[in-house]
Enzyme design. Sequence first.
Site, mmCIF file in Angstrom:
data_model
loop_
_atom_site.group_PDB
_atom_site.id
_atom_site.type_symbol
_atom_site.label_atom_id
_atom_site.label_comp_id
_atom_site.label_asym_id
_atom_site.label_seq_id
_atom_site.Cartn_x
_atom_site.Cartn_y
_atom_site.Cartn_z
ATOM 1 N N HIS A 1 -3.474 7.245 3.023
ATOM 2 C CA HIS A 1 -3.816 5.969 2.386
ATOM 3 C C HIS A 1 -5.156 5.484 2.931
ATOM 4 O O HIS A 1 -5.351 5.425 4.152
ATOM 5 C CB HIS A 1 -2.713 4.936 2.670
ATOM 6 C CG HIS A 1 -3.154 3.531 2.399
ATOM 7 N ND1 HIS A 1 -3.659 3.141 1.179
ATOM 8 C CD2 HIS A 1 -3.193 2.428 3.199
ATOM 9 C CE1 HIS A 1 -3.980 1.862 1.242
ATOM 10 N NE2 HIS A 1 -3.720 1.409 2.448
ATOM 11 N N ASN B 1 -10.253 0.048 0.059
ATOM 12 C CA ASN B 1 -8.789 0.125 0.085
ATOM 13 C C ASN B 1 -8.249 -0.474 -1.218
ATOM 14 O O ASN B 1 -8.393 -1.674 -1.454
ATOM 15 C CB ASN B 1 -8.285 -0.659 1.305
ATOM 16 C CG ASN B 1 -6.772 -0.647 1.455
ATOM 17 O OD1 ASN B 1 -6.050 -0.305 0.522
ATOM 18 N ND2 ASN B 1 -6.291 -1.053 2.615
ATOM 19 N N CYS C 1 0.812 -1.235 0.000
ATOM 20 C CA CYS C 1 0.000 0.000 0.000
ATOM 21 C C CYS C 1 0.840 1.278 0.000
ATOM 22 O O CYS C 1 0.304 2.368 -0.223
ATOM 23 C CB CYS C 1 -0.959 -0.001 1.179
ATOM 24 S SG CYS C 1 -2.062 -1.412 1.177
HETATM 25 O O1 UT7 Z 1 -3.800 -1.186 3.715
HETATM 26 C C1 UT7 Z 1 -2.749 -1.565 4.563
HETATM 27 C C2 UT7 Z 1 -2.969 -1.043 5.943
HETATM 28 N N1 UT7 Z 1 -4.137 -1.666 6.520
HETATM 29 C C3 UT7 Z 1 -4.668 -1.175 7.630
HETATM 30 O O2 UT7 Z 1 -4.224 -0.160 8.139
HETATM 31 C C4 UT7 Z 1 -5.838 -1.933 8.211
HETATM 32 C C5 UT7 Z 1 -5.929 -1.658 9.686
HETATM 33 N N2 UT7 Z 1 -6.929 -2.509 10.373
HETATM 34 C C6 UT7 Z 1 -8.251 -2.384 10.164
HETATM 35 O O3 UT7 Z 1 -8.703 -1.660 9.306
HETATM 36 C C7 UT7 Z 1 -9.165 -3.130 11.098
HETATM 37 O O4 UT7 Z 1 -8.409 -3.785 12.081
HETATM 38 C C8 UT7 Z 1 -10.068 -4.170 10.385
HETATM 39 C C9 UT7 Z 1 -11.128 -3.468 9.556
HETATM 40 C C10 UT7 Z 1 -9.230 -5.061 9.490
HETATM 41 C C11 UT7 Z 1 -10.802 -5.015 11.404
HETATM 42 O O5 UT7 Z 1 -11.551 -4.203 12.273
HETATM 43 P P1 UT7 Z 1 -11.427 -4.342 13.865
HETATM 44 O O6 UT7 Z 1 -12.349 -3.383 14.443
HETATM 45 O O7 UT7 Z 1 -9.964 -4.203 14.202
HETATM 46 O O8 UT7 Z 1 -11.963 -5.787 14.100
HETATM 47 P P2 UT7 Z 1 -11.180 -7.064 14.658
HETATM 48 O O9 UT7 Z 1 -10.288 -7.643 13.612
HETATM 49 O O10 UT7 Z 1 -10.606 -6.759 15.985
HETATM 50 O O11 UT7 Z 1 -12.407 -8.029 14.854
HETATM 51 C C12 UT7 Z 1 -13.468 -7.726 15.798
HETATM 52 C C13 UT7 Z 1 -14.552 -8.782 15.663
HETATM 53 C C14 UT7 Z 1 -14.001 -10.212 15.637
HETATM 54 O O12 UT7 Z 1 -14.895 -11.037 16.360
HETATM 55 P P3 UT7 Z 1 -14.515 -11.491 17.856
HETATM 56 O O13 UT7 Z 1 -13.219 -12.197 17.748
HETATM 57 O O14 UT7 Z 1 -14.434 -10.196 18.636
HETATM 58 O O15 UT7 Z 1 -15.674 -12.350 18.213
HETATM 59 C C15 UT7 Z 1 -14.051 -10.569 14.176
HETATM 60 O O16 UT7 Z 1 -14.210 -11.950 13.947
HETATM 61 O O17 UT7 Z 1 -15.231 -8.602 14.435
HETATM 62 C C16 UT7 Z 1 -15.284 -9.835 13.719
HETATM 63 N N3 UT7 Z 1 -15.281 -9.545 12.294
HETATM 64 C C17 UT7 Z 1 -16.404 -9.353 11.600
HETATM 65 N N4 UT7 Z 1 -17.705 -9.373 11.961
HETATM 66 C C18 UT7 Z 1 -18.616 -9.130 11.009
HETATM 67 C C19 UT7 Z 1 -14.223 -9.389 11.469
HETATM 68 N N5 UT7 Z 1 -14.644 -9.116 10.219
HETATM 69 C C20 UT7 Z 1 -15.998 -9.076 10.286
HETATM 70 C C21 UT7 Z 1 -17.002 -8.845 9.334
HETATM 71 N N6 UT7 Z 1 -18.284 -8.871 9.747
HETATM 72 N N7 UT7 Z 1 -16.727 -8.554 8.054
#
Ligand code: UT7
Length: 350
Positions: free
Chosen positions: A249, A279, A123
């Site tokens: 980004h 993204n 990215c």
């Molecule tokens: O481009 C390169 C740079 N990239 C970035 O900077 C990305 C940075 N990170 C992010 O944007 C976020 O961390 C994500 C969007 C990838 C994820 O969001 P989050 O708020 O950090 O969620 P998480 O990964 O901590 O997951 C929270 C919960 C999990 O469930 P449990 O373990 O708490 O029960 C996931 O399984 O949300 C669940 N989850 C979803 N639920 C519904 C993850 N994806 C989904 C989904 N729908 N699509």
Amino acid sequence: MTGEETGVARGPDDAAVICGVGYWLPPQVVTNADLCERLDTTEEWIFRRTGISARRVADPGTTTSDLATRAGARALASAPGRQVQAVVLATTTPDRRCPATAPEVASRLGLTGVAAFDVSAVCTGFLYALATATGLIAAGHAEAVLVIAAERFTTLLNPRDRTTVPIFGDGAGAVVVRRGDSAEPGRVGRVFLGSDGGQRDLINVQDGYFQMQGRAVFRQAVERMAEAARLAARAADWRTEDVDKLVVHQANARVSAAVASELGVPENRHTQNIREVGNTAAASIPILLGQSAENGTLLPGDRVLVTAFGGGLTWGATTVVWPELKTTAQMRRRDVRVAQIDPGGGAPVE
Ligand code: UT7
């Protein structure tokens, strides 16, 4: 491609200046509602956690070189008459492992004979490519360079993975950078680049599919982008209040908001397109620049602070005083003939 061959004499005030911009998005829109039909997710979760409502996805017959050629043609059309001596293509999804994709793109743009190569920094790829272009110009190897970032990032995703599919989209953006004067609008400031290979496992492709440790990447992204942006602003002698537009980004709307807050840049100076395009990895920054120039969000004279972060880990930042540019959409509105883009792929673009 030496200064002599390009007829260029280098002077003490030489700088690299942006003189053209363009982008291309594949027409297929995939909404959050579409994704809910095939993934265990909700429209509300995706929008609340990422700020994304829809993304563009290229059809299976469209290659990264197709996207790159279209964006490159538009950037060249917005810099009429400008001859480039190099094409630098940032991509994580080249058409093939060998050879690089850039020579094919150059050929299709009618630029056979110029230097052409790919840059891989996920990215952050666009900023790495831009730094390379400014270096080619500063060293006298080129008078002008076409910098393209193009991604068919959706081809890396496991279609059943709800943690990645909602985030990424496909697209391409490009700028033309030429030799100019350090006082000119469009001048690209010092590009600060960094990497940390010790954390390569936070974002990688394993067993054929892209994986990301979202929470850890989130923290790193905010910290690294804010730090690099501070360095770039300081090098340009800008204080936070001098920044007219912040271009981050488009990884996640919450990441961009956190970077803006760390830097103390108010919300209304913060440019975004993540809601509609998601993204698009390396292509994210030039697509955002192109769209913002086209819709009047970026105005000539705006002091623009740009920062990116991605796999590697890699990160970077720079500054640009936005120049007066004609985008292809504006030229079309004024009935000026612009490059004809070949949708079938393979044929040269006039
Ligand atoms: O481009 C390169 C740079 N990239 C970035 O900077 C990305 C940075 N990170 C992010 O944007 C976020 O961390 C994500 C969007 C990838 C994820 O969001 P989050 O708020 O950090 O969620 P998480 O990964 O901590 O997951 C929270 C919960 C999990 O469930 P449990 O373990 O708490 O029960 C996931 O399984 O949300 C669940 N989850 C979803 N639920 C519904 C993850 N994806 C989904 C989904 N729908 N699509």
